[in-house]
Motif scaffolding. Structure first.
Motif, PDB file in Angstrom:
ATOM      1  N   GLU A 117       0.810  -1.217   0.000  1.00  0.00           N
ATOM      2  CA  GLU A 117       0.000   0.000   0.000  1.00  0.00           C
ATOM      3  C   GLU A 117       0.845   1.269   0.000  1.00  0.00           C
ATOM      4  OE1 GLU A 117      -2.959  -0.019   3.012  1.00  0.00           O
ATOM      5  OE2 GLU A 117      -3.873  -1.896   2.336  1.00  0.00           O
ATOM      6  N   TRP A 366       0.522  -0.200  14.227  1.00  0.00           N
ATOM      7  CA  TRP A 366       0.347   0.764  13.148  1.00  0.00           C
ATOM      8  C   TRP A 366      -0.067   0.104  11.838  1.00  0.00           C
ATOM      9  CZ3 TRP A 366       5.370   4.145  13.843  1.00  0.00           C
ATOM     10  CH2 TRP A 366       5.137   5.117  14.821  1.00  0.00           C
ATOM     11  N   THR A 367      -0.632  -1.052  11.883  1.00  0.00           N
ATOM     12  CA  THR A 367      -1.138  -1.695  10.675  1.00  0.00           C
ATOM     13  C   THR A 367      -2.508  -1.115  10.331  1.00  0.00           C
ATOM     14  OG1 THR A 367      -1.939  -3.791   9.750  1.00  0.00           O
ATOM     15  CG2 THR A 367      -2.050  -3.557  12.129  1.00  0.00           C
ATOM     16  N   PRO A 368      -2.818  -0.988   9.032  1.00  0.00           N
ATOM     17  CA  PRO A 368      -4.169  -0.527   8.668  1.00  0.00           C
ATOM     18  C   PRO A 368      -5.249  -1.563   8.933  1.00  0.00           C
ATOM     19  CG  PRO A 368      -2.921  -1.103   6.700  1.00  0.00           C
ATOM     20  CD  PRO A 368      -1.963  -1.172   7.850  1.00  0.00           C
ATOM     21  N   ARG A 370      -7.761  -3.441  10.942  1.00  0.00           N
ATOM     22  CA  ARG A 370      -8.458  -3.091  12.177  1.00  0.00           C
ATOM     23  C   ARG A 370      -8.252  -4.155  13.250  1.00  0.00           C
ATOM     24  NH1 ARG A 370     -12.271   0.531  13.646  1.00  0.00           N
ATOM     25  NH2 ARG A 370     -13.738  -0.048  15.311  1.00  0.00           N
ATOM     26  N   ASP A 485       5.151   0.201   9.640  1.00  0.00           N
ATOM     27  CA  ASP A 485       4.750   1.352   8.839  1.00  0.00           C
ATOM     28  C   ASP A 485       5.218   1.296   7.387  1.00  0.00           C
ATOM     29  OD1 ASP A 485       7.414   1.647   9.491  1.00  0.00           O
ATOM     30  OD2 ASP A 485       7.299   3.819   9.764  1.00  0.00           O
ATOM     31  N   ASP A 487       4.642  -1.647   5.416  1.00  0.00           N
ATOM     32  CA  ASP A 487       3.836  -2.652   4.755  1.00  0.00           C
ATOM     33  C   ASP A 487       4.711  -3.806   4.264  1.00  0.00           C
ATOM     34  OD1 ASP A 487       1.471  -2.669   1.975  1.00  0.00           O
ATOM     35  OD2 ASP A 487       1.503  -3.817   3.829  1.00  0.00           O
TER      36      ASP A 487
END
Length: 654
Positions: A117, A366-368, A370, A485, A487
């Protein structure tokens, strides 16, 4: 972009150099002349390309590790008018429909997996998407590379072209292009960035181009090194070692402080600036300038702590080790309080949480994803908790023991049958939310270091299964996924995790397979380590202080700045040298520790900071900030990793 259709050359184990060509480009990048240098074993030749007359003279690769040939190009503008442009030296590899690239610290294979990403330069055959930073040709300024060299491989063999950062034409450049089944590696005098310039954000900048004008009759001498390689992608290792060995005398590193004094200052910095006893945390960042506030009027200090990685248990462990060694009760108490706070607040799934925030308490990584907890952060926290337990009596800290056991057990039980330990875990129900990448590598070290608790051998069995699974990343020369951070991009931190994992497996088992993987992982990790001292403008901050970059690591192709996180595996590199009988890895660890004993403020006011503050970022190229700047934030991990390396160095056998 080249359109050469050169026949597929055979591999050259005897060090025969590749067929080269020189291309002369005008100020707009248009090729106005080209000539081939084809002398077999002897590249010496005289050619004319556009307005430039080039006399090439090659040295010998005989008997030299890395089998590269030094090439001197004496260039003269043979025309009547000044010529502003560039000279590009190119080596081709045929049979490369699916090429593999390496520009150390800067470009690895496709560089950015398609699913990643985070946006930064990516290779794809036939691609032409500058806005999306996807292209089949890239060219960069050389100071973006840890070693200014371009390696390109096809199915049967490969080539390398290397250069120094500076030349008589000014700053040099490195790059490659791909057309059909031909992969081309090049260096360029002076540099051109193409098709766009990456400055650390998802939105690229226009291509940056250096300028040089050849005056009529004025001689200019340019130097490069070239070589042909076998098909094995690991063939970069002897080349980079040879370049490093040659650079050691040319690029000295002079630390400001001895190891013990650096340790004292780093420990003081952790306690003075990062430790907050309420509730017992190491704040991740604090500002150099204590008068600067954010928009809310509060200090710019980040009111947060990760359990590992950028804060938390690893650096509390280093502080605990230092405090016990020097007899500093306040340091021991502070370190213990941080570990107490983390271990007393496990997630519902049985692992640590990802991070703590003052405003909201314990939360995810800090992973997107959830609710996700990042495997590398959890594994690193568990590893250093186990090391902390070696320094204390277990009955003194029952919460530490319970937390370590819980983390080890639940992650072991989530391991997939093929050995994958998962990359992102759900904080509440423990579901593995992502299996992508190699971020589970750090858990191998944790399982191996739990030997005292492994009566049934299940932890070691999990480590062995994981070692077999993650070996594919090391053998492919593309390890990725370690930092929360960045990915799925390849990073220096993936190298550290792999070195620590395979050294730990060898330590526990004595297996030569793990030792070989540890060596390969260390070689790959060292591709991120600068082999030369970048030249800074004399009035830039890094120039004023004379900062020597040899020994510092590029964080990643995405985060193009120097950082000190490589100090985390100081112990493992020393062990690797002892196990292989090869001093190179220990020397590279010592080199990194020397590098980051520069720019340490021993008194308030030095380095525009306070005693014990240590930055995370040194800007060695044009990315995020102008070259020569220094990030004016002190990071807990920066002080912590320096302290850790100092303690490991002081404890190492002499």
């Amino acid at each position: 972009m080249t359109t050469s259709t050169q026949a597929d050359p055979a591999p050259a184990p005897d060090g025969t150099p590749p067929v080269l060509r020189v291309e002369v480009l005008d100020a707009d990048g248009v090729v106005v002349g080209t000539a081939e240098l084809d002398g077999g074993h002897d590249l010496s030749a005289q050619v004319v390309a556009g307005p430039l007359r080039i006399e090439a003279e090659a040295g010998s690769a005989a008997g030299r590790a890395g089998a590269v040939v030094d090439l001197v190009l004496d260039v003269v503008n043979a025309g009547d008018d000044p010529f502003t442009g560039h000279l590009r030296l190119v080596a081709d590899v045929a049979g490369a429909a699916e090429p593999w690239w390496l520009i150390p610290g800067l470009f690895y294979g496709e560089n950015r997996p398609e699913a990643c990403e985070r946006l930064f330069p990516r290779f794809a055959p036939g691609a032409d998407d500058p806005d999306g930073m996807v292209s089949d040709h890239w060219s960069f300024r050389s100071d973006r590379a840890a070693t200014p060299a371009v390696f390109a491989w096809g199915q049967r063999d490969g080539v390398v072209v290397a250069v120094a950062e500076l030349s008589e034409c000014g700053p040099t450049g490195v790059g490659y292009s791909h057309f059909g089944s031909v992969a081309s590696a090049h260096v360029v005098f002076p540099f051109r960035e193409a098709p766009v310039t990456y400055y650390g954000s998802p939105r690229p900048r226009p291509a940056e181009v250096a300028r040089f004008t050849w005056q009529p009759g004025e001689p200019v001498t340019l130097r490069a090194s070239v070589g042909r390689l076998p098909a094995d992608r690991h063939a970069y290792a002897p080349v980079l070692r040879a370049i490093h060995d040659r650079n050691r005398a040319l690029h000295p590193v002079e630390p400001w402080l001895p190891v013990a004094q650096a340790a004292d200052i780093a420990a003081e910095g952790l306690v003075r600036w990062h430790y907050d006893p309420d509730p017992g945390v190491l704040l991740e960042t604090v500002g150099f300038d204590r008068e600067v506030t954010g928009g809310d009027g509060r200090p710019v200090d980040r009111q947060a702590m990760h359990v590992g990685w950028v804060s938390g248990i690893p650096w509390a462990y280093a502080l605990l080790a230092h405090g016990r060694r020097v007899g500093n009760a306040a340091e021991v108490a502070a370190a213990s309080h941080v570990v107490d706070f983390i271990c007393g607040n496990l997630s519902p799934s049985g692992t640590f949480w990802g991070r703590w925030e003052r405003a909201s308490g314990w939360t995810q990584s800090w992973t997107p994803v959830r609710g996700g907890l990042h495997a590398r952060t959890l594994g690193e926290a568990t590893l250093f908790l186990l090391r902390a337990l070696e320094l204390v009596a277990p009955d003194e800290h029952p919460d530490w023991v319970a937390a370590a056991r819980s983390n080890l057990d639940v992650v072991r039980d989530r391991q997939r049958a093929d050995g994958n330990l998962g990359s992102v875990h759900h904080a509440v129900d423990g579901t593995v939310l992502s299996w992508a990448g190699a971020s589970g590598l750090t858990w191998i070290s944790a399982f191996c270091e739990a030997a005292a608790w492994d009566s049934d051998g299940e932890y070691l069995a999990a480590a062995v299964r994981a070692g077999e699974y993650y070996a594919r990343f090391v053998e492919r020369e593309f390890i990725h996924g370690a930092p929360e951070d960045v990915d799925l991009a390849p990073t220096s931190e993936d190298g550290y995790a792999a070195v620590m994992a395979y050294v730990a497996l060898h330590r526990r088992t004595g297996s030569p397979r793990w030792l070989d993987l540890a060596r390969r992982a260390a070689d790959w990790m060292l591709t991120f380590r600068y082999t030369y001292n970048v030249k800074f403008a004399p009035r830039s901050q890094l120039g004023v202080y004379g900062f020597a970059s040899r020994g510092a690591d590029q964080a990643s192709p995405s985060n193009q700045h120097l950082h000190a996180y490589g100090l985390v595996c100081t112990r493992e590199l020393t062990e690797l040298s002892a196990a292989t009988g090869d001093p190179h890895y220990r020397e590279r660890a010592e080199e990194a520790l020397a590098c980051f004993r520069q720019l340490i403020a021993s008194k308030d006011g030095e380095v525009n900071s306070y005693r014990g503050m240590i930055t995370e970022r040194y800007y060695q190229t044009s990315c995020f900030q102008p070259k020569g700047m220094l990030l004016t934030l002190s990071h807990a991990w920066s002080a912590g990793v320096l302290l850790l390396a100092c303690e490991q160095s002081l404890a190492a056998p002499k």
